[in-house]
Scaffold this active site. Structure first.
Site, PDB file in Angstrom:
ATOM      1  N   ILE A  28      80.950 100.947 -36.871  1.00 34.28           N
ATOM      2  CA  ILE A  28      81.899 100.122 -37.628  1.00 34.28           C
ATOM      3  C   ILE A  28      81.377  98.701 -37.836  1.00 34.28           C
ATOM      4  CG2 ILE A  28      83.914 101.425 -36.877  1.00 34.28           C
ATOM      5  CD1 ILE A  28      84.549  99.200 -34.913  1.00 34.28           C
ATOM      6  N   GLY A  29      80.204  98.399 -37.285  1.00 31.36           N
ATOM      7  CA  GLY A  29      79.747  97.019 -37.439  1.00 31.36           C
ATOM      8  C   GLY A  29      78.243  96.869 -37.470  1.00 31.36           C
ATOM      9  N   GLY A  30      77.531  97.931 -37.805  1.00 30.92           N
ATOM     10  CA  GLY A  30      76.080  97.844 -37.860  1.00 30.92           C
ATOM     11  C   GLY A  30      75.383  98.377 -36.625  1.00 30.92           C
ATOM     12  N   SER A  52      84.129  96.168 -27.733  1.00 32.36           N
ATOM     13  CA  SER A  52      82.792  95.560 -27.858  1.00 32.36           C
ATOM     14  C   SER A  52      81.787  96.274 -26.962  1.00 32.36           C
ATOM     15  CB  SER A  52      82.853  94.062 -27.511  1.00 32.36           C
ATOM     16  OG  SER A  52      83.712  93.372 -28.373  1.00 32.36           O
ATOM     17  N   ARG A  53      81.867  97.613 -26.929  1.00 27.58           N
ATOM     18  CA  ARG A  53      81.085  98.337 -25.944  1.00 27.58           C
ATOM     19  C   ARG A  53      79.850  99.047 -26.499  1.00 27.58           C
ATOM     20  NH1 ARG A  53      81.555 103.670 -26.383  1.00 27.58           N
ATOM     21  NH2 ARG A  53      80.609 103.959 -24.333  1.00 27.58           N
ATOM     22  N   GLU A  96      84.435  91.123 -30.643  1.00 27.97           N
ATOM     23  CA  GLU A  96      85.845  90.768 -30.588  1.00 27.97           C
ATOM     24  C   GLU A  96      86.158  89.295 -30.308  1.00 27.97           C
ATOM     25  OE1 GLU A  96      88.183  94.392 -28.778  1.00 27.97           O
ATOM     26  OE2 GLU A  96      86.255  94.194 -27.778  1.00 27.97           O
ATOM     27  N   GLY A 150      78.858  92.517 -25.217  1.00 25.60           N
ATOM     28  CA  GLY A 150      79.564  92.916 -26.426  1.00 25.60           C
ATOM     29  C   GLY A 150      79.791  91.699 -27.302  1.00 25.60           C
ATOM     30  N   VAL A 151      79.843  91.921 -28.627  1.00 22.58           N
ATOM     31  CA  VAL A 151      79.996  90.771 -29.528  1.00 22.58           C
ATOM     32  C   VAL A 151      81.094  90.951 -30.570  1.00 22.58           C
ATOM     33  CG1 VAL A 151      77.590  90.096 -29.277  1.00 22.58           C
ATOM     34  CG2 VAL A 151      78.231  91.631 -31.138  1.00 22.58           C
TER      35      VAL A 151
END
Length: 764
Positions: free
Chosen positions: A483-485, A524-525, A712, A709-710
């Protein structure tokens, strides 16, 4: 820009290659859930309640079934009984009975839009027409829409079976009470020179993902079912659908499609079990797709909240006490994110004396779901506004106030254990040293605000496979929907370990039958936990490559080493071999190489972010214009800095929407009145400046690559930063979000001493 403290010597990690799924997405080839079609496929639609709270006295669908083209109708009577118990499902704790009651209302509807029945027909138009022919008799009950209404004496009870351990066998709308405390609260406040006490309210807001929920279900005559859907967690869809349908998990396969946004909102199920149920009844594949109105009315937004904060500081700027009461609206079933909010609200600071009470309260709204750092943004709006006020009382720069009280390695967390290596102070210093913060802000009605935020980040289970192909390229297979690359990050980690170019690694997301269990893409896992599995799988492939090279050279494996992408025979001058050179020889040395790893990832590194915002307020309308915004976030090691920056910008943009415009409007009957993007206003590019980013890279010692994790934490400080900027622009402390023009104008008028009539006019 990046402020780096990591020392890794990387060749691929830290670069910015083009994402492997980019071309398919910009050319329209990428397949999202609603794009799936199968021969003989039927189309499903869901009948939803027009009432926020009502007893279902009867459902008649004979007329609907007689409509040509209608093939099946299901209600809750088609679902098996589900147990009233708590179970862990990924990052969520679920109650199977409430999950089932949310999929199809049993004897009561509990919110406007609650699903009652589902129809399968030969076209979506016929299915929609059939909905109009279903007759439902209701006994309408008074809706309970707020924490206050749900908790006052004599309040209407939503769930007759709901009990709170603190209240014994007494029916209640308060599902849970959490309490965290330390030190001597009274002594702490006695030592304070300044005490600030405020009450805050935040509205229900939606994640605002562009792609609506969807599902295609195929139930085979052999009892096997397949679900195609856009989801953040294909394994969660499998286990939750199995719970609702009463099927063994192993009988369901979930194929994750591309996903058009989720932000936590696609971590549960709505249509998936209905598609299987209708397919089982009809013997045909059945597709259901929500409309935008259905997404807003019936999927899971983030909870609204009421938070009371009392905080004290000494004259020299030391925080000495905090007393916090917070109640979150869980929606129709228990499970708001109040516990997470309670653990985040003062997490960035060392405070010796505190007590935090959190209450999970059911109301007649859709069941709340996760939204980027769930529960933390509501909380930070309250605490970071009070922190700003205390800094002003003490005459200390708000960044310095945060640095002076900020947690660092060894500081106790709310639950007690000390933080390991963290980068909170570094995010504050990054903002303090940024060109933005050093610049002068001039002009009337302009203000600058700062705020900070914390989020735990998550670990949990992940699996990965790395295949070495016969031409020396590789593929990496995971079970984490992207969902984010994250596919790019997985390919980069594989390429880094194998010493291959990024373009020689192909990343794939597998279905639930093709990869080991992998928990949800949330918390963010993925880059942390699935990245750890990929790292270990690639290492496993390297171990096998060493064994094969030893066979080629007729040596022992410990005489071979792998470095810089090459296999070297120690000490006798034999030319090294690349993976491309050994790959064609794999059939003669033992066959294909597949590296595997499954992890239950520990060593999570929490995330911190600090944001500075400049705004200009129109004092005559209350409209807020953002002039400039910079966010600094500790990413650990940024695998792909562009995607880290994208997460920071996306989170901040969503936080700004939460701060200024977004909210659910319900009328006095509990009916949602803004169920489209024309009325539910998310920010567009016209509302936002370019959001500047500073990546702080304080390596996480719990990850082989230093990853945190990045996805959130950058949303967490945004609402409070805007509130603080508004205060410094026009002198009003906003305690209600969103700070929409009518609400802000009303506060400005009150500050000016305007009349009640003028306040009302502003609010209208």
């Amino acid at each position: 820009m990046a402020a780096s403290t990591t020392t890794g010597d990387f060749k691929v990690i830290g670069t910015r290659p083009i994402r492997p799924d980019g071309v398919d997405k910009v050319t329209g080839r990428a397949k999202f859930g609603a794009d799936y079609a199968f021969p003989g496929m039927l189309h499903g639609k869901v009948l939803r309640s027009p009432h926020a709270h009502a007893i279902i006295k009867s459902i008649k669908f004979d007329k609907a079934l007689k409509l040509p083209g209608v093939k099946a109708i299901v209600t809750s009577k088609d679902l098996p009984p589900a147990e009233n118990k708590l179970e862990q499902a990924g990052e969520m704790t679920i109650n199977p009975m409430y999950l089932s009651m949310n999929i199809l209302a049993h004897d009561k509807v509990l919110y406007d839009g609650h699903a009652i029945a589902a129809v399968a027909a030969t076209s979506p138009h016929i299915a929609e027409e059939a909905l109009r022919l279903i007759e439902v008799e209701y006994e309408v009950l008074p809706p309970v829409m707020t924490v206050e209404a749900a908790t006052r004496p004599g309040a209407t009870i939503l769930l007759n079976e709901l009990r709170n351990p603190e209240l014994g066998d007494k029916p209640t709308n308060v599902a849970q009470h959490y309490q965290f405390k330390r030190g001597d609260l009274a002594a702490g406040f006695k030592a304070a020179d300044y005490v600030i006490e405020r009450e805050f309210n935040t509205a229900t807001v939606h994640q605002g993902y562009i792609e609506p929920h969807n599902a295609v279900g195929i139930y085979n005559s052999d009892g096997q079912a397949t679900i195609y859907c856009s989801t953040q967690g294909s394994f969660d869809v499998r286990s939750l659908s199995a719970q609702v349908l009463g099927m063994p998990v192993g009988k369901i396969k979930v194929v994750p499609a591309e996903i058009g946004g989720g932000f936590g909102g696609k971590t549960t199920i709505y249509l998936e079990p209905l598609s299987v149920l209708l397919s089982k009844k009809t013997g045909a594949p059945v597709k259901l797709v929500m409309s935008r109105a259905e997404v807003l009315r019936a999927s899971g937004p983030t909870p609204g909240s009421k938070i009371k904060v009392k905080m004290g500081a000494t004259r020299d700027g030391k925080l000495v006490a905090a007393e916090i009461w917070m109640a979150y609206e869980a929606g129709a079933f228990p499970g708001s994110m109040v516990a997470a909010g309670a653990l985040c609200i003062i997490a960035p600071y060392t405070i010796e004396n505190f007590q935090i009470d959190g209450y999970d309260v059911v109301v007649n709204r859709p069941k709340a779901n996760a939204y980027r750092a769930p529960g933390a943004t509501n909380a930070a709006f309250a605490s970071e506004t009070v922190i700003d006020e205390l800094a002003e009382k003490c005459g200390i720069d708000p960044i310095d106030f945060r640095i002076n009280n900020g947690v660092k390695e060894g500081s106790a967390q709310i639950m007690g254990p000390p933080f390991k290596r963290i980068g909170f102070i570094q995010t504050c210093e990054a903002i303090k040293n940024s060109p933005h913060y050093k610049s002068k802000l001039t002009g009337k009605f302009r203000g600058r605000g700062v705020a900070s935020g914390f989020w735990f980040n998550a670990g949990m289970q992940s699996s990965a496979i790395v295949n070495i192909h016969t031409d020396g390229t590789a593929s990496v297979v995971t079970g984490s929907p992207d969902i984010g690359g994250s596919r790019a990050s997985m390919a980069m980690i594989t390429a880094e370990v194998l010493g291959l170019p990024f373009t020689d690694v192909r990343p794939l997301t597998a279905d639930t039958d093709s990869i080991g269990h992998t928990d949800v893409t949330a918390g963010s896992r993925v880059t942390f936990a699935t990245g750890m599995a990929v790292y270990e799988a690639a290492k496993d492939a390297v171990r096998q490559l060493i064994e094969r090279a030893a066979k080629v050279w007729e040596k022992k494996p410990d005489e071979v080493e792998f470095r810089d992408g090459m296999l070297h025979l120690k000490g006798d001058g034999v030319p090294p071999m690349s993976i491309k050179q050994i790959a064609p020889r794999l059939p003669r040395t033992g066959g294909p190489i597949t590296g595997r790893a499954s992890v239950n990832a520990r060593g999570v590194g929490p995330g911190f972010a600090t944001t500075v915002v400049d705004v200009e307020v129109d004092p005559d309308t209350g409209k807020v214009q953002l002039l400039r915004c910079t966010v600094a976030q500790d990413a650990g090691k940024a695998i792909h800095p562009s995607y880290v920056e994208g997460q920071m910008q996306g989170g901040t943009a969503q936080g700004i929407g939460w701060a200024l415009n977004e909210e659910y409007f319900y009328d006095d009957k509990g009916t949602l009145r803004n169920f489209g993007f024309l009325d539910y206003r998310i920010p567009t590019c016209l509302d936002l400046p370019m959001i500047e980013t500073v990546i702080v890279e304080e390596a996480n010692p719990g990850h082989p690559l230093g990853v945190r994790g990045v996805g959130e934490v950058s949303i967490v400080p945004a609402v409070a930063a805007v509130a603080n900027a508004i205060y410094h622009a026009v002198g009003v402390r906003m305690t209600q979000a969103p700070m929409s023009p009518p609400r802000l104008l009303k506060a400005i008028l009150k500050l000016r001493g305007a009349t009640t009539k003028q306040h009302s006019a502003a609010a209208n």
